[in-house]
Design a protein around this motif. Sequence first.
Motif, PDB file in Angstrom:
ATOM      1  N   MET A   1       0.834  -1.197   0.000  1.00  0.00           N
ATOM      2  CA  MET A   1       0.000   0.000   0.000  1.00  0.00           C
ATOM      3  C   MET A   1       0.874   1.254   0.000  1.00  0.00           C
ATOM      4  N   ARG A   2       1.921   1.234   0.829  1.00  0.00           N
ATOM      5  CA  ARG A   2       2.828   2.376   0.898  1.00  0.00           C
ATOM      6  C   ARG A   2       3.481   2.628  -0.457  1.00  0.00           C
ATOM      7  N   GLU A   3       3.968   1.567  -1.104  1.00  0.00           N
ATOM      8  CA  GLU A   3       4.632   1.708  -2.395  1.00  0.00           C
ATOM      9  C   GLU A   3       3.668   2.223  -3.467  1.00  0.00           C
ATOM     10  N   PHE A   4       2.411   1.779  -3.385  1.00  0.00           N
ATOM     11  CA  PHE A   4       1.403   2.231  -4.354  1.00  0.00           C
ATOM     12  C   PHE A   4       1.130   3.721  -4.188  1.00  0.00           C
ATOM     13  N   LEU A   5       1.023   4.190  -2.934  1.00  0.00           N
ATOM     14  CA  LEU A   5       0.782   5.612  -2.668  1.00  0.00           C
ATOM     15  C   LEU A   5       1.980   6.451  -3.114  1.00  0.00           C
ATOM     16  N   TYR A   6       3.191   5.931  -2.876  1.00  0.00           N
ATOM     17  CA  TYR A   6       4.396   6.614  -3.346  1.00  0.00           C
ATOM     18  C   TYR A   6       4.400   6.721  -4.868  1.00  0.00           C
ATOM     19  N   PHE A   7       3.976   5.636  -5.509  1.00  0.00           N
ATOM     20  CA  PHE A   7       3.922   5.611  -6.975  1.00  0.00           C
ATOM     21  C   PHE A   7       2.936   6.661  -7.502  1.00  0.00           C
ATOM     22  N   LEU A   8       1.769   6.757  -6.868  1.00  0.00           N
ATOM     23  CA  LEU A   8       0.770   7.751  -7.275  1.00  0.00           C
ATOM     24  C   LEU A   8       1.296   9.169  -7.073  1.00  0.00           C
ATOM     25  N   ALA A   9       2.023   9.380  -5.989  1.00  0.00           N
ATOM     26  CA  ALA A   9       2.597  10.701  -5.725  1.00  0.00           C
ATOM     27  C   ALA A   9       3.611  11.071  -6.803  1.00  0.00           C
ATOM     28  N   ARG A  10       4.423  10.098  -7.204  1.00  0.00           N
ATOM     29  CA  ARG A  10       5.414  10.353  -8.260  1.00  0.00           C
ATOM     30  C   ARG A  10       4.735  10.669  -9.585  1.00  0.00           C
ATOM     31  N   LEU A  11       3.688   9.917  -9.891  1.00  0.00           N
ATOM     32  CA  LEU A  11       2.948  10.183 -11.133  1.00  0.00           C
ATOM     33  C   LEU A  11       2.290  11.554 -11.100  1.00  0.00           C
ATOM     34  N   GLY A  12       1.744  11.902  -9.922  1.00  0.00           N
ATOM     35  CA  GLY A  12       1.065  13.196  -9.775  1.00  0.00           C
ATOM     36  C   GLY A  12       1.982  14.375  -9.999  1.00  0.00           C
ATOM     37  N   ILE A  13       3.269  14.190  -9.802  1.00  0.00           N
ATOM     38  CA  ILE A  13       4.243  15.259 -10.035  1.00  0.00           C
ATOM     39  C   ILE A  13       4.861  15.140 -11.427  1.00  0.00           C
ATOM     40  N   ALA A  14       5.193  13.911 -11.844  1.00  0.00           N
ATOM     41  CA  ALA A  14       5.897  13.700 -13.112  1.00  0.00           C
ATOM     42  C   ALA A  14       5.038  14.051 -14.328  1.00  0.00           C
ATOM     43  N   ILE A  15       3.761  13.670 -14.311  1.00  0.00           N
ATOM     44  CA  ILE A  15       2.896  13.907 -15.486  1.00  0.00           C
ATOM     45  C   ILE A  15       2.712  15.399 -15.764  1.00  0.00           C
ATOM     46  N   PRO A  16       2.373  16.234 -14.762  1.00  0.00           N
ATOM     47  CA  PRO A  16       2.254  17.672 -15.047  1.00  0.00           C
ATOM     48  C   PRO A  16       3.565  18.290 -15.547  1.00  0.00           C
ATOM     49  N   ILE A  17       4.708  17.853 -14.975  1.00  0.00           N
ATOM     50  CA  ILE A  17       5.997  18.397 -15.429  1.00  0.00           C
ATOM     51  C   ILE A  17       6.270  17.985 -16.870  1.00  0.00           C
ATOM     52  N   ALA A  18       5.967  16.723 -17.199  1.00  0.00           N
ATOM     53  CA  ALA A  18       6.163  16.242 -18.569  1.00  0.00           C
ATOM     54  C   ALA A  18       5.289  17.033 -19.542  1.00  0.00           C
ATOM     55  N   THR A  19       4.052  17.263 -19.158  1.00  0.00           N
ATOM     56  CA  THR A  19       3.120  18.022 -20.012  1.00  0.00           C
ATOM     57  C   THR A  19       3.588  19.457 -20.196  1.00  0.00           C
ATOM     58  N   LEU A  20       4.006  20.088 -19.086  1.00  0.00           N
ATOM     59  CA  LEU A  20       4.483  21.474 -19.146  1.00  0.00           C
ATOM     60  C   LEU A  20       5.744  21.576 -19.998  1.00  0.00           C
ATOM     61  N   THR A  21       6.632  20.597 -19.878  1.00  0.00           N
ATOM     62  CA  THR A  21       7.864  20.581 -20.688  1.00  0.00           C
ATOM     63  C   THR A  21       7.534  20.494 -22.167  1.00  0.00           C
ATOM     64  N   TRP A  22       6.578  19.646 -22.496  1.00  0.00           N
ATOM     65  CA  TRP A  22       6.176  19.485 -23.906  1.00  0.00           C
ATOM     66  C   TRP A  22       5.578  20.778 -24.450  1.00  0.00           C
ATOM     67  N   ILE A  23       4.733  21.413 -23.660  1.00  0.00           N
ATOM     68  CA  ILE A  23       4.099  22.669 -24.099  1.00  0.00           C
ATOM     69  C   ILE A  23       5.150  23.755 -24.330  1.00  0.00           C
ATOM     70  N   ILE A  24       6.109  23.853 -23.400  1.00  0.00           N
ATOM     71  CA  ILE A  24       7.158  24.877 -23.523  1.00  0.00           C
ATOM     72  C   ILE A  24       8.021  24.640 -24.765  1.00  0.00           C
ATOM     73  N   THR A  25       8.414  23.373 -24.977  1.00  0.00           N
ATOM     74  CA  THR A  25       9.292  23.072 -26.125  1.00  0.00           C
ATOM     75  C   THR A  25       8.578  23.251 -27.463  1.00  0.00           C
ATOM     76  N   VAL A  26       7.257  23.056 -27.488  1.00  0.00           N
ATOM     77  CA  VAL A  26       6.515  23.200 -28.746  1.00  0.00           C
ATOM     78  C   VAL A  26       6.157  24.651 -29.019  1.00  0.00           C
ATOM     79  N   PHE A  27       5.559  25.315 -28.038  1.00  0.00           N
ATOM     80  CA  PHE A  27       4.986  26.647 -28.296  1.00  0.00           C
ATOM     81  C   PHE A  27       5.933  27.801 -27.976  1.00  0.00           C
ATOM     82  N   ILE A  28       6.931  27.573 -27.140  1.00  0.00           N
ATOM     83  CA  ILE A  28       7.851  28.662 -26.808  1.00  0.00           C
ATOM     84  C   ILE A  28       9.197  28.468 -27.504  1.00  0.00           C
ATOM     85  N   MET A  29       9.732  27.241 -27.426  1.00  0.00           N
ATOM     86  CA  MET A  29      11.033  26.971 -28.047  1.00  0.00           C
ATOM     87  C   MET A  29      10.894  26.590 -29.513  1.00  0.00           C
ATOM     88  N   ASP A  30       9.659  26.322 -29.941  1.00  0.00           N
ATOM     89  CA  ASP A  30       9.354  26.038 -31.344  1.00  0.00           C
ATOM     90  C   ASP A  30      10.104  24.812 -31.889  1.00  0.00           C
TER      91      ASP A  30
END
Length: 214
Positions: A1-30
């Motif tokens: 259970m602990r490992e699953f909650l840790y995994f969800l926490a990592r996903l909750g941070i990694a996915i928004p950062i990945a999305t933001l990185t993609w948006i910046i590289t496409v629309f700002i860095m072209d």
Amino acid sequence: MREFLYFLARLGIAIPIATLTWIITVFIMDLNLFLASIAGILGGVLPFYILKWFQRRSYLKSLGLSVQEFQYIKNNLKESQQKISRLQGRIFQIRSVSAMRQLNDLTKISKRIFHIVKKDPKRFYAAERFFFYHLDSAVELTEKYTFLVAQPIKNKEILESLEDTRKTLLDLSSTIEEELMKVLSTDIDTLKIELDVAKKSLDRRPMERSRKGM
């Protein structure tokens, strides 16, 4: 259970950062979509594993274990789980009801120790003899017992060997019960202290009431 909650926490941070990185590289860095996708993936993977490292470090610190100790315990738990599975698999190969019940109890105690140590790895050291000696003996004796039971010939020598093995397993079961008590000793001591505190608190109440009455 602990490992699953840790995994969800990592996903909750990694996915928004990945999305933001993609948006910046496409629309700002072209950048083109291919390079932007790679940057987005890296932007999510890096924080995911960095956070995983910090989570593991924090968890081990709370246990008071080093990385090497934790890995050592983890490997031993993995091996013991396989042994317990072998032990459990022999239950229905025994024809004697009493022997079957005996092996079932032995398996239950072994599984209980395993799950307690898995939940709190530091307790491994209180049950080292179980993991290194007693569990191995239980598996070997049980497998020899079931092998002899399956033989079509039941002469005096085989019957004596079966009886000796059954008695040894009974003694071994008692020894493993003692190992379980060692693993639970901290909880028992804590419970005794809490009970003493509760009893003293209950003893004070009548005295306090009598003083108020005066």
